[in-house]
Design a protein around this motif. Structure first.
Motif, PDB file in Angstrom:
ATOM      1  N   ALA A 129       0.827  -1.208   0.000  1.00 57.64           N
ATOM      2  CA  ALA A 129       0.000   0.000   0.000  1.00 57.64           C
ATOM      3  C   ALA A 129       0.860   1.256   0.000  1.00 57.64           C
ATOM      4  CB  ALA A 129      -0.941  -0.002   1.198  1.00 57.64           C
ATOM      5  N   VAL A 130       1.884   1.276   0.838  1.00 61.37           N
ATOM      6  CA  VAL A 130       2.741   2.458   0.899  1.00 61.37           C
ATOM      7  C   VAL A 130       3.487   2.641  -0.421  1.00 61.37           C
ATOM      8  CG1 VAL A 130       4.742   3.486   2.037  1.00 61.37           C
ATOM      9  CG2 VAL A 130       2.973   2.376   3.409  1.00 61.37           C
ATOM     10  N   ASN A 131       4.013   1.562  -0.985  1.00 59.08           N
ATOM     11  CA  ASN A 131       4.692   1.681  -2.277  1.00 59.08           C
ATOM     12  C   ASN A 131       3.741   2.192  -3.355  1.00 59.08           C
ATOM     13  OD1 ASN A 131       7.182   0.866  -1.351  1.00 59.08           O
ATOM     14  ND2 ASN A 131       6.936  -1.270  -1.967  1.00 59.08           N
ATOM     15  N   GLU A 132       2.506   1.698  -3.346  1.00 61.04           N
ATOM     16  CA  GLU A 132       1.519   2.179  -4.311  1.00 61.04           C
ATOM     17  C   GLU A 132       1.293   3.678  -4.138  1.00 61.04           C
ATOM     18  OE1 GLU A 132      -3.257   1.664  -5.289  1.00 61.04           O
ATOM     19  OE2 GLU A 132      -2.192   0.019  -4.299  1.00 61.04           O
ATOM     20  N   GLY A 133       1.217   4.126  -2.901  1.00 60.05           N
ATOM     21  CA  GLY A 133       1.021   5.542  -2.652  1.00 60.05           C
ATOM     22  C   GLY A 133       2.182   6.389  -3.123  1.00 60.05           C
ATOM     23  N   PHE A 134       3.385   5.932  -2.882  1.00 57.54           N
ATOM     24  CA  PHE A 134       4.553   6.690  -3.352  1.00 57.54           C
ATOM     25  C   PHE A 134       4.548   6.819  -4.877  1.00 57.54           C
ATOM     26  CE2 PHE A 134       7.198   5.484   0.624  1.00 57.54           C
ATOM     27  CZ  PHE A 134       6.772   6.629   1.272  1.00 57.54           C
ATOM     28  N   ARG A 135       4.221   5.715  -5.577  1.00 57.67           N
ATOM     29  CA  ARG A 135       4.199   5.780  -7.039  1.00 57.67           C
ATOM     30  C   ARG A 135       3.102   6.736  -7.511  1.00 57.67           C
ATOM     31  NH1 ARG A 135       7.581   2.963  -5.256  1.00 57.67           N
ATOM     32  NH2 ARG A 135       8.456   5.062  -5.144  1.00 57.67           N
ATOM     33  N   LEU A 136       1.950   6.706  -6.839  1.00 60.38           N
ATOM     34  CA  LEU A 136       0.863   7.611  -7.186  1.00 60.38           C
ATOM     35  C   LEU A 136       1.287   9.059  -6.984  1.00 60.38           C
ATOM     36  CD1 LEU A 136      -2.097   8.198  -7.927  1.00 60.38           C
ATOM     37  CD2 LEU A 136      -2.691   7.787  -5.520  1.00 60.38           C
ATOM     38  N   GLY A 137       1.938   9.331  -5.873  1.00 63.36           N
ATOM     39  CA  GLY A 137       2.398  10.689  -5.608  1.00 63.36           C
ATOM     40  C   GLY A 137       3.439  11.152  -6.603  1.00 63.36           C
ATOM     41  N   GLU A 138       4.331  10.256  -7.000  1.00 67.07           N
ATOM     42  CA  GLU A 138       5.330  10.606  -8.018  1.00 67.07           C
ATOM     43  C   GLU A 138       4.648  10.967  -9.334  1.00 67.07           C
ATOM     44  OE1 GLU A 138       9.018   7.694  -6.534  1.00 67.07           O
ATOM     45  OE2 GLU A 138       7.596   7.018  -8.067  1.00 67.07           O
ATOM     46  N   ARG A 139       3.622  10.192  -9.713  1.00 66.25           N
ATOM     47  CA  ARG A 139       2.913  10.489 -10.974  1.00 66.25           C
ATOM     48  C   ARG A 139       2.197  11.836 -10.894  1.00 66.25           C
ATOM     49  NH1 ARG A 139       1.507   5.004 -10.498  1.00 66.25           N
ATOM     50  NH2 ARG A 139      -0.632   5.517  -9.847  1.00 66.25           N
ATOM     51  N   ARG A 140       1.547  12.094  -9.774  1.00 61.70           N
ATOM     52  CA  ARG A 140       0.859  13.378  -9.624  1.00 61.70           C
ATOM     53  C   ARG A 140       1.843  14.540  -9.682  1.00 61.70           C
ATOM     54  NH1 ARG A 140      -3.130  11.782  -4.551  1.00 61.70           N
ATOM     55  NH2 ARG A 140      -4.705  10.633  -5.761  1.00 61.70           N
ATOM     56  N   ALA A 141       3.011  14.346  -9.082  1.00 59.31           N
ATOM     57  CA  ALA A 141       4.033  15.398  -9.118  1.00 59.31           C
ATOM     58  C   ALA A 141       4.470  15.660 -10.560  1.00 59.31           C
ATOM     59  CB  ALA A 141       5.218  15.010  -8.245  1.00 59.31           C
ATOM     60  N   ARG A 142       4.676  14.584 -11.325  1.00 60.64           N
ATOM     61  CA  ARG A 142       5.074  14.755 -12.723  1.00 60.64           C
ATOM     62  C   ARG A 142       4.004  15.510 -13.509  1.00 60.64           C
ATOM     63  NH1 ARG A 142       6.929   9.408 -12.236  1.00 60.64           N
ATOM     64  NH2 ARG A 142       5.059   8.608 -13.289  1.00 60.64           N
ATOM     65  N   GLU A 143       2.756  15.206 -13.227  1.00 58.00           N
ATOM     66  CA  GLU A 143       1.663  15.899 -13.919  1.00 58.00           C
ATOM     67  C   GLU A 143       1.657  17.384 -13.592  1.00 58.00           C
ATOM     68  OE1 GLU A 143      -1.718  13.720 -12.580  1.00 58.00           O
ATOM     69  OE2 GLU A 143      -1.276  11.949 -13.822  1.00 58.00           O
ATOM     70  N   ASP A 144       2.195  17.750 -12.433  1.00 58.75           N
ATOM     71  CA  ASP A 144       2.292  19.152 -12.033  1.00 58.75           C
ATOM     72  C   ASP A 144       3.620  19.785 -12.446  1.00 58.75           C
ATOM     73  OD1 ASP A 144      -0.214  19.183 -10.908  1.00 58.75           O
ATOM     74  OD2 ASP A 144       0.496  18.700  -8.882  1.00 58.75           O
ATOM     75  N   GLY A 145       4.412  19.047 -13.226  1.00 59.89           N
ATOM     76  CA  GLY A 145       5.679  19.583 -13.716  1.00 59.89           C
ATOM     77  C   GLY A 145       6.827  19.470 -12.738  1.00 59.89           C
ATOM     78  N   ARG A 146       6.686  18.604 -11.733  1.00 58.48           N
ATOM     79  CA  ARG A 146       7.760  18.416 -10.763  1.00 58.48           C
ATOM     80  C   ARG A 146       8.266  16.984 -10.835  1.00 58.48           C
ATOM     81  NH1 ARG A 146       3.555  21.000  -7.647  1.00 58.48           N
ATOM     82  NH2 ARG A 146       4.049  23.198  -7.275  1.00 58.48           N
ATOM     83  N   ARG A 147       9.494  16.786 -10.425  1.00 57.38           N
ATOM     84  CA  ARG A 147      10.049  15.433 -10.434  1.00 57.38           C
ATOM     85  C   ARG A 147      10.469  15.047  -9.026  1.00 57.38           C
ATOM     86  NH1 ARG A 147      15.212  14.669 -13.917  1.00 57.38           N
ATOM     87  NH2 ARG A 147      15.171  12.691 -12.805  1.00 57.38           N
TER      88      ARG A 147
END
Length: 384
Positions: A129-147
């Motif tokens: 669950a935590v790993n899934e959340g981290f990947r989700l957060g990384e994707r959302r950050a990329r969508e906002d132009g951040r890495r």
């Protein structure tokens, strides 16, 4: 100690600077509003406040109170609302998003899976669950132009008896989002040597681990973490200052352990704001980070518990800029130190340093030079 070619960075530059975070607790970084939402959804009724603003103030006041009992109570509330898969996914995703918004490009975030089993999850399900959340957060950050890239550290509690089990769990999930192992909890009375089987297992598996040591208990804790257990890094490690003598004339003499830590380039995961709360330092200006940086220890700067300390990586850097006059060169030095000390493969660390961190700071330094040629009204840190 600092470069003379680049002046004090602005608060905005510090926020935009590419930062690296190695010591951050997942259960210590929730958004107050998320705590309220999860408590309501999960039927958790023990919160001291249900208004997000007042709850955030309560967390910081409790952590600043000087009472260990009140400080520990703060974690009972965050852990209390992190007992379901959906809650863990949300908290981890928001963690990655918040760090990315603060300019963190690489983070290792730690948590203790054994503390999230009250809702019926298994250890494996917690990690997934935590790993899934981290990947989700990384994707959302990329969508906002951040890495950002986030790796998980699985923590065992030193007062419990599950360290080997958690070490084996970390080993099963390595290369799947978990980058290493940690042991945390009260140092006094709970030496890391109680868990040698876990550390021996990790060493046999060529896996990475850090140990909370030298925050409250002092030099014996550091010595055991390094010489008995073989830690790659020291979680906090701030009490290494006890093995350094500064003479009245300004001369500095390192003891055997301090010399070993510096000579071996053992990374110190320093957390200035947290150290002030726990009494390891009286003020930012008196924090050992100043001397340790001047003596070229492998110093890294970290947040520890962002909610309880009301902090972020940018705020930690702002405090140090104000206390020691650090420049962009110094902040780059801390960031490169941290990236060198990360638990991902060498080539990936090198790519982050050469392709992200150094170019990011070079751009900020160019901005500074441009401002010197054409001064603007940009505020310095103290005015932000």
């Amino acid at each position: 100690m600092t470069s003379q070619t680049v002046n004090t960075p602005t608060a905005d530059q510090i926020r935009r600077a590419p930062k690296v975070l190695l010591h951050d607790h997942l259960d210590g970084g929730l958004r107050p509003g998320t705590v309220v939402d999860l408590a309501r959804a999960g039927g958790y009724t023990a919160l001291p406040e249900t208004d997000p603003g007042r709850l955030g103030d309560w967390f910081r006041a409790a952590a600043d109170s000087g009472s260990l009992e009140r400080y520990l109570e703060t974690f009972s509330h965050t852990v209390g609302v992190m007992q379901t898969r959906d809650a863990l996914v949300r908290v981890a995703a928001e963690c990655a998003e918040d760090l990315a918004a603060d300019g963190v490009v690489y983070a290792e975030v730690r948590y203790a899976p054994e503390q999230h089993l009250e809702g019926g999850l298994s250890l494996e399900e917690v990690v997934e669950a935590v790993n899934e959340g981290f990947r989700l957060g990384e994707r959302r950050a990329r969508e906002d132009g951040r890495r950002i890239r986030v790796g998980a550290l699985l923590t065992a509690m030193r007062h419990a008896a599950r360290a080997l089990e958690i070490a084996e769990l970390a080993n099963r999930h390595r290369d799947l989002g978990v980058v290493g192992f940690d042991i945390a909890g009260a140092e006094a009375g709970h030496p890391p040597t109680r868990h040698l089987d876990a550390f021996e297992f990790l060493k046999r598996e060529n896996n990475h681990f850090t140990i909370h040591a030298g925050e409250a208990f002092g030099l014996p804790s550091i010595w055991q973490a390094l010489q008995w257990c073989g830690a790659d890094r020291l979680g906090h490690g701030v009490r290494i200052i006890d093995d350094i003598r500064v003479g009245a004339d300004g001369s500095v003499e390192l003891g055997r352990l301090a010399s070993y830590v510096r000579d071996k380039r053992v990374p110190l995961e320093l957390c200035p704001s947290s150290n002030l709360q726990t009494g390891a330092a009286a003020s930012y200006a008196e924090h050992p980070v100043g001397l340790l940086r001047r003596l070229h220890f492998r110093v890294t700067v970290n947040t520890d518990n962002r909610l309880m300390s009301g902090t972020s990586m940018s705020r930690e850097f702002e405090h140090l800029v104000e206390a020691f006059g650090y420049t962009l060169d110094d902040l780059q030095w801390f960031s490169v130190n941290a990236m060198k000390s990360a638990f991902i493969p060498f080539d990936e660390r090198l790519a982050m340093i050469n392709d992200v961190i150094k170019p990011g700071y070079a751009e900020l330094k160019s901005e500074w030079l441009f401002r010197q040629a054409a001064p603007t009204s940009d505020s310095v840190v103290g005015d932000a």
